[in-house]
Design a protein around this motif. Structure first.
Motif, short mmCIF file in Angstrom:
data_model
loop_
_atom_site.label_atom_id
_atom_site.label_comp_id
_atom_site.label_asym_id
_atom_site.label_seq_id
_atom_site.Cartn_x
_atom_site.Cartn_y
_atom_site.Cartn_z
N UNK A 1 -60.42 -28.07 0.17
CA UNK A 1 -59.51 -27.65 -0.96
C UNK A 1 -59.93 -25.96 -1.14
N UNK A 2 -59.21 -25.39 -1.27
CA UNK A 2 -59.14 -23.77 -1.46
C UNK A 2 -58.54 -23.41 -2.80
N UNK A 3 -58.93 -22.34 -3.27
CA UNK A 3 -58.40 -21.74 -4.48
C UNK A 3 -57.84 -20.55 -3.84
N UNK A 4 -56.46 -20.65 -4.07
CA UNK A 4 -55.48 -19.56 -3.51
C UNK A 4 -56.01 -18.30 -3.79
N UNK A 5 -56.14 -18.04 -5.11
CA UNK A 5 -56.52 -16.76 -5.79
C UNK A 5 -57.90 -15.94 -4.89
N UNK A 6 -58.82 -16.85 -4.97
CA UNK A 6 -60.12 -16.41 -4.04
C UNK A 6 -59.75 -16.15 -2.68
N UNK A 7 -59.14 -16.80 -1.86
CA UNK A 7 -58.70 -16.72 -0.60
C UNK A 7 -57.82 -15.51 -0.40
N UNK A 8 -56.85 -15.42 -1.44
CA UNK A 8 -55.91 -14.21 -1.32
C UNK A 8 -56.27 -12.98 -1.27
N UNK A 9 -57.67 -12.89 -2.07
CA UNK A 9 -58.25 -11.52 -2.43
C UNK A 9 -58.89 -11.13 -1.05
N UNK A 10 -59.27 -11.96 -0.29
CA UNK A 10 -59.83 -11.33 1.02
C UNK A 10 -58.99 -10.32 1.83
N UNK B 1 -57.21 -9.17 4.94
CA UNK B 1 -56.71 -9.92 5.94
C UNK B 1 -57.39 -9.84 7.06
N UNK B 2 -57.99 -8.87 7.52
CA UNK B 2 -59.02 -8.63 8.86
C UNK B 2 -60.29 -9.60 8.41
N UNK B 3 -60.64 -9.67 7.35
CA UNK B 3 -61.82 -10.53 6.87
C UNK B 3 -61.67 -11.89 7.10
N UNK B 4 -60.36 -12.38 6.35
CA UNK B 4 -59.65 -13.83 6.72
C UNK B 4 -59.38 -14.05 8.02
N UNK B 5 -58.95 -13.26 8.82
CA UNK B 5 -58.86 -13.42 10.33
C UNK B 5 -60.30 -13.70 11.06
#
Length: 175
Positions: free
Chosen positions: A59-68, A70-74
């Motif tokens: 389960x993810x919190x979209x707000x937390x993940x969305x704050x990353x 793009x390069x860090x998420x990738x």
């Protein structure tokens, strides 16, 4: 005694229950043929010993993940995929999938004799179901260790749940 099974996304495989350590039962799982072996992990043999299977529900919190950025998420996703490939190669990871966004989901339910199909997830929650990993582990503690090696609990949670043996249930209910 060995059983032939077919699982969606995995293919045909055989399994046999055998005596394991300290009175436990060990399920030996092998692909039924070469085509099945490729589905397990790039032509290597399937997992040979598994005492239990666990579903790691992400389960993810979209707000937390969305704050990353793009390069860090990738970078997180690349590391996650490489880690999953290693677990699959050693026979620990059986299946992993990332789910599409919740706005693509539809929910089916029946209440008071009426069937309803609604857009979106079943429950309103801050954390959304993002994916899952089906893993082989000796016990719940090992399954939790495997879950900790994935980064997603930092952006939501990972539920570690034992998988029931549907073969035993099939026998129990005479299906």
């Amino acid at each position: 005694m060995a059983f032939l099974r077919v699982a969606p996304g995995i293919g045909a495989f055989t399994h046999a229950d055998e005596p394991g350590p300290r009175g436990s039962t060990v399920r030996r799982i092998r692909p039924a043929d070469a085509a099945g072996a490729r589905l397990w992990h790039h032509g290597a043999p399937g997992p040979t010993t598994t005492a239990m299977q666990f579903l790691l529900v992400i389960y993810i919190d979209e707000a937390l993940l969305g704050a990353l950025p793009a390069a860090e998420y990738d970078a997180l996703m690349r590391d996650c995929i490489r880690h999953a490939d290693r677990l699959q190669a050693e026979g620990t990871l059986v299946l992993a999938q990332k789910l599409q966004p919740v706005d693509r989901a539809r929910t089916l339910r029946e209440r008071d004799g009426g069937v309803r199909i609604t857009d979106g997830p079943f429950a309103e929650t801050r954390e959304i179901l993002a994916g899952f990993n089906l893993v082989n582990a000796r016990d719940p503690e090992e399954a939790m260790r495997i879950a900790r090696d994935f980064p997603w609990y930092r952006y939501g949670s990972i539920e570690v749940r034992p998988v029931d043996d549907m073969g035993a249930e099939r026998i129990r209910v005479g299906a």
